[in-house]
Design a protein around this motif. Sequence first.
Motif, short mmCIF file in Angstrom:
data_model
loop_
_atom_site.label_atom_id
_atom_site.label_comp_id
_atom_site.label_asym_id
_atom_site.label_seq_id
_atom_site.Cartn_x
_atom_site.Cartn_y
_atom_site.Cartn_z
N ALA A 137 0.83 -1.21 0.00
CA ALA A 137 0.00 0.00 0.00
C ALA A 137 0.86 1.26 0.00
N THR A 138 0.37 2.28 -0.67
CA THR A 138 1.03 3.59 -0.63
C THR A 138 0.79 4.20 0.76
N PRO A 139 1.52 5.25 1.11
CA PRO A 139 1.27 5.88 2.42
C PRO A 139 -0.18 6.34 2.60
N ARG A 140 -0.79 6.88 1.56
CA ARG A 140 -2.19 7.30 1.66
C ARG A 140 -3.11 6.10 1.87
N GLN A 141 -2.86 5.01 1.14
CA GLN A 141 -3.66 3.79 1.29
C GLN A 141 -3.46 3.18 2.67
N TRP A 142 -2.24 3.26 3.19
CA TRP A 142 -1.96 2.73 4.53
C TRP A 142 -2.78 3.50 5.57
N GLU A 143 -2.84 4.81 5.44
CA GLU A 143 -3.63 5.60 6.38
C GLU A 143 -5.12 5.28 6.25
N GLU A 144 -5.60 5.05 5.03
CA GLU A 144 -6.99 4.64 4.83
C GLU A 144 -7.26 3.28 5.46
#
Length: 136
Positions: free
Chosen positions: A54-61
Amino acid sequence: MLGWLVERLADVSPEDAVDLVGAACDTLRRLPRGKVMSLAQRWYRPLSRLAERATPRQWEELLAGSWEGPKEILRVLIRAGIRKRPEDPGAHLLAIADTSPWPDVIRETVRVGTLLHTERSHRRWLPPLDPADHTR
């Protein structure tokens, strides 16, 4: 079955896998704790793969979707993130731990995960070898 699907989606479309895990967490909150614990154990590998891809944004989601629980899945995500993420998710998790229903669980999981993931940590958990016992 869902773990298998999450693992496959993590390779080709991590964003869809994140959405799937978020939707599953909504349903899992209504299951008995024993069933959730069993699923958390079986999903360790798929969630680890997703944490890695996951990208950092996806990880936060992904964290946001599981933030309200179940806490067993959140623990798996925290441990997998500490092991697999290229950046250090521990600092971010500690900063937002107070917004969780289980801030102490998050702090303890981050602390233990960080201890276990340090360089040469496996040596600290094994007793020292006596050279006299291991001669040829």
